[in-house]
Motif scaffolding. Structure first.
Motif, short mmCIF file in Angstrom:
data_model
loop_
_atom_site.label_atom_id
_atom_site.label_comp_id
_atom_site.label_asym_id
_atom_site.label_seq_id
_atom_site.Cartn_x
_atom_site.Cartn_y
_atom_site.Cartn_z
N VAL A 1 0.84 -1.20 0.00
CA VAL A 1 0.00 0.00 0.00
C VAL A 1 0.88 1.25 0.00
CG1 VAL A 1 -1.58 1.39 1.42
CG2 VAL A 1 -2.05 -1.04 1.02
N ALA B 1 -10.20 1.32 1.44
CA ALA B 1 -10.08 -0.08 1.03
C ALA B 1 -11.45 -0.70 0.85
CB ALA B 1 -9.26 -0.88 2.05
N THR C 1 -8.29 4.40 -3.45
CA THR C 1 -8.98 3.25 -2.87
C THR C 1 -8.32 1.97 -3.37
OG1 THR C 1 -11.09 4.42 -2.75
CG2 THR C 1 -11.17 2.01 -2.67
N ALA D 1 -4.17 0.82 4.30
CA ALA D 1 -4.98 1.97 3.87
C ALA D 1 -5.31 2.87 5.05
CB ALA D 1 -6.25 1.47 3.19
N VAL E 1 -4.17 -5.15 3.84
CA VAL E 1 -4.50 -4.04 2.94
C VAL E 1 -5.35 -3.00 3.65
CG1 VAL E 1 -5.71 -3.41 0.80
CG2 VAL E 1 -4.24 -5.44 0.86
N ALA E 2 -6.34 -3.46 4.40
CA ALA E 2 -7.19 -2.53 5.15
C ALA E 2 -6.38 -1.74 6.17
CB ALA E 2 -8.32 -3.29 5.84
N ALA F 1 -12.48 -0.39 6.39
CA ALA F 1 -12.68 -0.96 5.05
C ALA F 1 -14.15 -1.23 4.78
CB ALA F 1 -11.88 -2.25 4.91
#
Length: 351
Positions: A70, A128, A104, A121, A117-118, A149
């Protein structure tokens, strides 16, 4: 998505910058090295255990890849806009946070990749959207939502949720951040695997310092990202070379079957209790690495993985069948009495 090609292909060559994840992740308080433990195994023998169960407050090795990727993708977009590279400390400045808020990230996940990933972000100010298959527990969805997310359930399998995420990203400006690779989609999963190299480097530094190296490495695999990244680093710079055994669920031996066929193979099978490893299609980057790295393959049953998790709990290492799959492989492989095996416990108990 799965192209039937010979996968020894230069476009899938993995050439990580191993210093970049160190610099990026170590710049943030959330990073700390995961412990390397020595626990009793069988008849007085011991096993090295790389314990990822509390990694970066996410509880999985996936944190090292998703969070790092990310950051790198935000940095690349910043460079494209302003012609200036971001340093690790720049990500918390108001200007970069504002810039990231317009980005996003989209992915499908069997759980832990989505969490990484969440979290990435959330840390860097982006957004996300995480696609989950219907087999993923609600507890994962709640954890994802706690990171801000958006969660979308789609399909009965991981592969079906992946396809939905891919189709969605094609119709939007959002950034697809999958942890598997296929023809035409290579760079983001390579960044994720580059993040995983920090695990191998933590291990190498410990073994070099103590001059006490493992003879066997048992690493579990879903699409093969961790197995590929770890194998690449071991073969590249470990002073003493162990045997490497890649462990897959009996229900999802996509790497084993691909190795047998010398071409990517999508397998079929029932759902496994090793949910984070229950992936029916392999990553082409991982296949490319493993094909050149003298590895062995072994499958374990759901029962063997559950039993291994219970044995680990007796040694105060609490994990799931997915997290214990490497240990299950060690038990099944039954190395020589003088062996010094290493296993990776990839995730903690899921609440």
């Amino acid at each position: 998505m799965l192209d039937k090609i010979i996968y020894l292909n230069k476009s899938f060559n993995f050439k990580p910058n191993v210093e970049a994840p160190k610099a990026m992740l170590k710049a943030y308080p959330i990073y700390s090295e995961s412990p390397l433990k020595l626990i009793s195994f069988d008849k007085g023998n011991h096993v090295f255990v790389k314990d990822e169960t509390e990694r970066m407050n996410i509880g999985s090795f996936k944190a090292t890849g998703g969070i790092y990727a990310v950051a790198q993708l935000i940095s690349r977009k910043w460079y494209s806009m302003y012609g200036k590279a971001l340093r690790p400390g720049d990500f918390h400045t108001p200007s970069v946070k504002k810039f990231a808020s317009n980005i996003t990230f989209v992915c499908a996940s069997a759980g832990n990749h989505g969490l990484a990933v969440a979290a990435g972000a959330n840390i860097f100010g982006a957004k996300a959207i995480i696609y989950l298959s219907n087999s993923v527990p609600n507890s994962f969805a709640l954890r994802l939502e706690n990171y801000g997310a958006e969660v979308v359930y789609s399909g009965g399998t991981y592969e079906q949720s992946c396809q939905t995420a891919i189709e969605y990203s094609k119709c939007s400006d959002d950034v697809l951040l999958a942890d598997s690779a296929w023809i035409g989609y290579v760079d983001p999963p390579m960044l994720i695997m580059e993040g995983y190299t920090i695990i191998a480097e933590e291990l190498r530094e410990k073994f070099e310092y103590n001059n006490n190296w493992p003879t066997h490495v048992f690493v579990q695999a879903g699409v093969g990202g961790l197995a590929g990244s770890l194998t690449h680093m071991i073969r590249m710079n470990w002073k003493k070379q162990p045997k490497i055994i890649v462990i897959e669920p009996e229900a999802a031996p996509c790497l084993l079957e691909s190795a047998k066929s010398s071409t990517p193979v999508a397998v079929t099978g029932p759902l496994s209790n090793m949910g984070r490893l229950d992936c029916k299609e392999p990553s082409l980057i991982a296949l490319n690495i493993l094909a050149k790295s003298d590895v062995e393959y072994l499958t374990v049953s759901d029962g063997e993985a559950m039993s291994a998790a219970q044995k680990l709990a007796e040694n105060e290492v609490h994990t799931t069948p997915s997290g214990a799959a490497g240990f299950a492989g060690l038990i099944k492989y039954n190395p020589p009495i003088n062996a010094q095996p290493l296993v990776i416990i990839t995730e903690g108990v899921l609440l």
